[in-house]
Enzyme design. Structure first.
Site, PDB file in Angstrom:
ATOM      1  N   LYS A  44       0.841  -1.208   0.000  1.00 50.88           N
ATOM      2  CA  LYS A  44       0.000   0.000   0.000  1.00 50.88           C
ATOM      3  C   LYS A  44       0.876   1.257   0.000  1.00 50.88           C
ATOM      4  CE  LYS A  44      -1.770   1.751   4.112  1.00 50.88           C
ATOM      5  NZ  LYS A  44      -1.421   3.177   4.170  1.00 50.88           N
ATOM      6  N   ASN A  45       1.925   1.254   0.820  1.00 47.82           N
ATOM      7  CA  ASN A  45       2.711   2.473   0.991  1.00 47.82           C
ATOM      8  C   ASN A  45       3.737   2.705  -0.120  1.00 47.82           C
ATOM      9  OD1 ASN A  45       1.210   3.030   3.194  1.00 47.82           O
ATOM     10  ND2 ASN A  45       2.730   2.362   4.695  1.00 47.82           N
ATOM     11  N   CYS A  66      -9.476  21.321   9.461  1.00 45.96           N
ATOM     12  CA  CYS A  66      -8.122  21.784   9.113  1.00 45.96           C
ATOM     13  C   CYS A  66      -7.149  20.618   9.176  1.00 45.96           C
ATOM     14  CB  CYS A  66      -7.697  22.916  10.043  1.00 45.96           C
ATOM     15  SG  CYS A  66      -8.260  22.728  11.714  1.00 45.96           S
ATOM     16  N   VAL A 120       8.829   6.128  16.548  1.00 45.54           N
ATOM     17  CA  VAL A 120       8.470   6.806  15.289  1.00 45.54           C
ATOM     18  C   VAL A 120       7.262   7.716  15.476  1.00 45.54           C
ATOM     19  CG1 VAL A 120       7.840   6.487  12.854  1.00 45.54           C
ATOM     20  CG2 VAL A 120       9.456   4.910  13.939  1.00 45.54           C
TER      21      VAL A 120
HETATM   22  N1  EPU Z   1       6.887  14.100  10.692  1.00 45.88           N
HETATM   23  C1  EPU Z   1       6.920  15.434  11.060  1.00 45.88           C
HETATM   24  N2  EPU Z   1       6.784  16.377  10.069  1.00 45.88           N
HETATM   25  C2  EPU Z   1       6.610  16.048   8.761  1.00 45.88           C
HETATM   26  C3  EPU Z   1       6.566  14.683   8.405  1.00 45.88           C
HETATM   27  C4  EPU Z   1       6.714  13.725   9.394  1.00 45.88           C
HETATM   28  O1  EPU Z   1       7.065  15.770  12.230  1.00 45.88           O
HETATM   29  O2  EPU Z   1       6.488  16.965   7.920  1.00 45.88           O
HETATM   30  C5  EPU Z   1       7.044  13.072  11.749  1.00 45.88           C
HETATM   31  C6  EPU Z   1       5.771  12.245  11.949  1.00 45.88           C
HETATM   32  O3  EPU Z   1       4.884  12.882  12.808  1.00 45.88           O
HETATM   33  C7  EPU Z   1       6.318  10.954  12.522  1.00 45.88           C
HETATM   34  C8  EPU Z   1       7.676  10.817  11.823  1.00 45.88           C
HETATM   35  O4  EPU Z   1       8.011  12.116  11.317  1.00 45.88           O
HETATM   36  O5  EPU Z   1       6.532  11.097  13.903  1.00 45.88           O
HETATM   37  C9  EPU Z   1       7.715   9.817  10.705  1.00 45.88           C
HETATM   38  O6  EPU Z   1       6.702  10.098   9.770  1.00 45.88           O
HETATM   39  P1  EPU Z   1       6.890   9.763   8.215  1.00 45.88           P
HETATM   40  O7  EPU Z   1       6.901  11.032   7.456  1.00 45.88           O
HETATM   41  O8  EPU Z   1       8.045   8.844   8.067  1.00 45.88           O
HETATM   42  O9  EPU Z   1       5.553   8.970   7.917  1.00 45.88           O
HETATM   43  P2  EPU Z   1       4.600   9.113   6.669  1.00 45.88           P
HETATM   44  O10 EPU Z   1       5.378   9.252   5.422  1.00 45.88           O
HETATM   45  O11 EPU Z   1       3.546  10.113   6.957  1.00 45.88           O
HETATM   46  C10 EPU Z   1       4.551   6.563   6.094  1.00 45.88           C
HETATM   47  C11 EPU Z   1       3.489   5.500   6.029  1.00 45.88           C
HETATM   48  C12 EPU Z   1       3.048   5.114   7.424  1.00 45.88           C
HETATM   49  C13 EPU Z   1       4.270   4.629   8.203  1.00 45.88           C
HETATM   50  C14 EPU Z   1       5.365   5.713   8.205  1.00 45.88           C
HETATM   51  C15 EPU Z   1       6.638   5.242   8.878  1.00 45.88           C
HETATM   52  C16 EPU Z   1       2.383   6.041   3.949  1.00 45.88           C
HETATM   53  C17 EPU Z   1       1.150   6.505   3.254  1.00 45.88           C
HETATM   54  N3  EPU Z   1       2.338   6.005   5.278  1.00 45.88           N
HETATM   55  O12 EPU Z   1       3.916   7.681   6.709  1.00 45.88           O
HETATM   56  O13 EPU Z   1       2.159   4.022   7.269  1.00 45.88           O
HETATM   57  O14 EPU Z   1       3.892   4.361   9.541  1.00 45.88           O
HETATM   58  O15 EPU Z   1       5.671   6.088   6.850  1.00 45.88           O
HETATM   59  O16 EPU Z   1       7.138   4.099   8.244  1.00 45.88           O
HETATM   60  O17 EPU Z   1       3.362   5.679   3.320  1.00 45.88           O
HETATM   61  C18 EPU Z   1       0.241   2.717   7.699  1.00 45.88           C
HETATM   62  O18 EPU Z   1       0.459   2.138   6.636  1.00 45.88           O
HETATM   63  O19 EPU Z   1      -0.680   2.355   8.485  1.00 45.88           O
HETATM   64  C19 EPU Z   1       1.062   3.872   8.078  1.00 45.88           C
HETATM   65  C20 EPU Z   1       0.777   4.656   9.113  1.00 45.88           C
END
Ligand code: EPU
Length: 470
Positions: free
Chosen positions: A51-52, A148, A360
Site C-alpha cells: 500500500k505504501n 483543518c 516513530v
Molecule cells: N513528521 C513530522 N513532520 C513532517 C513529516 C513527518 O514531524 O512533515 C514526523 C511524523 O509525525 C512521525 C515521523 O516524522 O513522527 C515519521 O513520519 P513519516 O513522514 O516517516 O511517515 P509518513 O510518510 O507520513 C509513512 C506510512 C506510514 C508509516 C510511516 C513510517 C504512507 C502513506 N504512510 O507515513 O504508514 O507508519 O511512513 O514508516 O506511506 C500505515 O500504513 O498504516 C502507516 C501509518
C-alpha cells in the site's frame, strides 16, 4: 455499545496536533464484525503490492510524458482513493481487474485547478502531488477539506523542503497553494528526522528540478528504494550513498515506467502475528524475506517458527510458551512502527514482561486500551523504556509499553481506531475466548486486501453486520 475506548484513543497525552499514523477517517459504527474467537487460524493467503509504495508510484506516473504500467496492485480502498485523485488531475487510470494499472498522464496540463479542491482528505497522498504539479502546471493547490486536517497535520518537513526548491507556499483558508515563479531548482537539504513522506517529496520534486539535489538524513525504507527504481526507469538519475544521503540530478523529461510493486511487508507481518496469537499456521504467499529480515529476527526471538520458500513464508506457533522481548521501533532497517501493533497482541501471549518503545510516532499505543478491556495486562509510560532515549522522552507522550503475559484474552466490544490498530484488534478478537464485536471494521478495507475472504480461508468464524449499530 463499547464504552470509553474510542475516547481514550482520540485523546493525546499532550496538546500537540500530530496524527498517530493514519488515523484520519471517520469510523462507521454501523459496520460491525462479530467474531467468535479462540480458533487457531490455519491456511494460506496471498499478499500483493505494498500500500505504501503503490500510491507513490501512481503519483510518479504524473511526472511522465508517456503512460505507465504498474502491476501487483492490491484491491484496497487506498488505491481507489488515489485513483480518484489522479483522475482529478487529468491522469486516466485503467485497472484491468487483475492488479495491473495503466496510468496515462497525457491530459495533466488540462486539469482544472477548480476541480482539484474537490478531493477528499482520507489520504496523505495529496501532499506528495506538490512537486509534480508545480512541474507540470506551474502551481499546486492542496485542499484542506474536513476541517483543518492538512494544516494541523505535521507537514512542516514537506513545506520546508519545497521552499528550499524555490516553491512559494501560501496558506489559504481552504488549503495550501504552491507556486514557483522562478522554477524549482536543485537544493541541499537535511531532514530533522528520516521521514518517509518527506524523502518521497524530495525525490518526486528533485527528479525534474534544475540542477543537483542532495538529501541528507533520508529515509531508506524498501518502499522508497522501489520508488527510486520506478523513477530510474522513467529516466531519473538518483544515487543512494552511505549514511542516508541521496543525490538526484534533475532531468528535462521523464518517460513512463513498467513496474511490479514490491510486496506488502506490513500485511505479511500482520498475518504472521495473527498466526502466533491464535496458535495457528499461515502460509503467506508473496511475503518476501529481504524486506522482512528485522521482523523475522524478532518473530524467531519471541518463539514463532517460520519457513521461507521461493513463493512466500509460512509462519506458525510451534507450541509451548512464547518468550517476552525488549524491542524498539525505528526507521528502516529497524523494526517498523507498523509491525508494532500486531506484534503487541502476540506479546500478550508471551511469558514474562515485554517492553516496546515506540520511537516513530508519539501516540501509537491508544489501541492497547481495548486490549486491556479484553484481559491483556499492558501499562504505557511516558519514559523511554528499554532502549536509547528518543525525541519523545522529554515530552509528555506515552510511547513505551510494558506487556505482562501470558494473559487470557476474552471477547469484548471494541472500536477500530486506525488501520493497524484495527487489524490488531481483529487479531485479539480472533485469539480471545468468546465473542467480540469489532465496530468500524470497514477501516481495515483501506489497507488489507479482501481480508474477509482471507479470514474465510483461514477458518475464522465471524459475521459482518452493516445494521447492528444503527
Ligand atoms: N513528521 C513530522 N513532520 C513532517 C513529516 C513527518 O514531524 O512533515 C514526523 C511524523 O509525525 C512521525 C515521523 O516524522 O513522527 C515519521 O513520519 P513519516 O513522514 O516517516 O511517515 P509518513 O510518510 O507520513 C509513512 C506510512 C506510514 C508509516 C510511516 C513510517 C504512507 C502513506 N504512510 O507515513 O504508514 O507508519 O511512513 O514508516 O506511506 C500505515 O500504513 O498504516 C502507516 C501509518
Amino acid at each position: 455499545m463499547p464504552t470509553g475506548i474510542r475516547t481514550a484513543v482520540d485523546t493525546p497525552t499532550a496538546p500537540v496536533p500530530v496524527s498517530a499514523g493514519e488515523q484520519d477517517e471517520d469510523v462507521d459504527m454501523a459496520d460491525v464484525l462479530t467474531v467468535r474467537g479462540g480458533i487457531p487460524l490455519r491456511g494460506s493467503l496471498r499478499v500483493r503490492g505494498a500500500k505504501n509504495f503503490v500510491s507513490k508510484a501512481m503519483v510518479a506516473a504524473l511526472l511522465g510524458e508517456e503512460p505507465s504500467r504498474l502491476s501487483n496492485v492490491p484491491d484496497i480502498r487506498d488505491v481507489a482513493v488515489v485513483t480518484r485523485l489522479m483522475e482529478l488531475h487529468g491522469v486516466s487510470v485503467k485497472n484491468d481487474g487483475n492488479g495491473e494499472l495503466l496510468l496515462d498522464p497525457s491530459n495533466v496540463e488540462s486539469a482544472r485547478m477548480a476541480d482539484i479542491d474537490a478531493h477528499a482528505g482520507a489520504s496523505r497522498i495529496p501532499i506528495l502531488l506538490c512537486g509534480p504539479l508545480v512541474h507540470r502546471l506551474g502551481e499546486a493547490f492542496i485542499p484542506d477539506l474536513g476541517g483543518c486536517r492538512i494544516g494541523d497535520r505535521p507537514i512542516n518537513y514537506h513545506l520546508d523542503v519545497l521552499r528550499s526548491f524555490g516553491a512559494q507556499v501560501e496558506k489559504q483558508p481552504m488549503g495550501i497553494r504552491l507556486t514557483a515563479p522562478n522554477g524549482l531548482h536543485g537544493t541541499h537539504v537535511e531532514l530533522p528526522y528520516p521521514s518517509v513522506g518527506a524523502t518521497e517529496q524530495v525525490l518526486l520534486t528533485a527528479v525534474r528540478a534544475v540542477g543537483v539535489t542532495e538529501l541528507r538524513n533520508a529515509a531508506i525504507e524498501p518502499e522508497i528504494m522501489d520508488l527510486i527504481a520506478v523513477l530510474q526507469k522513467m529516466g531519473a538519475i538518483i544515487s543512494v550513498d552511505t549514511d542516508r544521503v541521496i543525490r538526484i540530478e534533475g532531468v528535462d523529461r521523464l518517460t513512463g515506467f513498467k513496474h511490479r510493486a514490491l510486496s506488502d511487508r506490513i500485511e505479511a507481518a500482520s498475518w504472521a502475528c495473527a498466526a502466533l496469537a491464535t496458535h495457528g499456521d499461515i502460509y503467506v504467499e508473496g511475503a518476501s524475506q529481504p524486506e522482512m529480515m528485522t521482523f523475522l529476527n524478532v518473530f524467531r526471538k519471541v518463539g514463532g517458527a517460520f519457513e521461507i520458500d521461493e513463493g512466500g513464508i509460512r509462519f506458525w506457533h510451534p507450541g509451548g510458551d512464547l518468550d517476552s522481548i525488549v524491542l524498539e521501533t525505528d526507521v528502516h532497517p529497524g523494526f517498523m512502527t507498523d509491525w508494532q501493533q500486531p506484534l503487541v497482541v502476540a506479546l500478550t501471549q508471551a511469558s514474562g514482561l515485554s517492553i516496546v518503545h515506540e520511537t516513530v510516532y508519539e501516540n501509537r499505543f491508544g489501541f492497547t486500551d481495548a486490549l486491556r478491556e479484553m484481559g491483556a495486562v499492558i501499562q504505557v509510560y511516558k519514559e523511554c523504556l528499554g532502549g536509547r532515549p528518543c525525541r519523545f522522552g522529554a515530552r509528555n507522550f506515552r510511547h513505551s509499553a510494558v506487556i505482562s503475559g501470558p494473559a487470557k484474552l476474552r471477547g469484548a466490544d471494541i472500536v477500530v481506531p486506525d488501520l493497524r490498530g484495527g487489524f490488531s484488534h481483529l487479531i485479539a478478537a480472533l485469539a480471545a475466548e468468546g465473542t467480540s464485536r469489532v465496530y468500524g471494521i470497514d477501516l481495515i478495507d483501506r489497507g488489507y486486501e479482501h481480508f474477509q475472504a482471507k479470514l474465510d480461508s483461514l477458518g475464522a468464524t465471524y459475521d459482518r453486520d452493516l445494521q447492528a449499530a444503527s
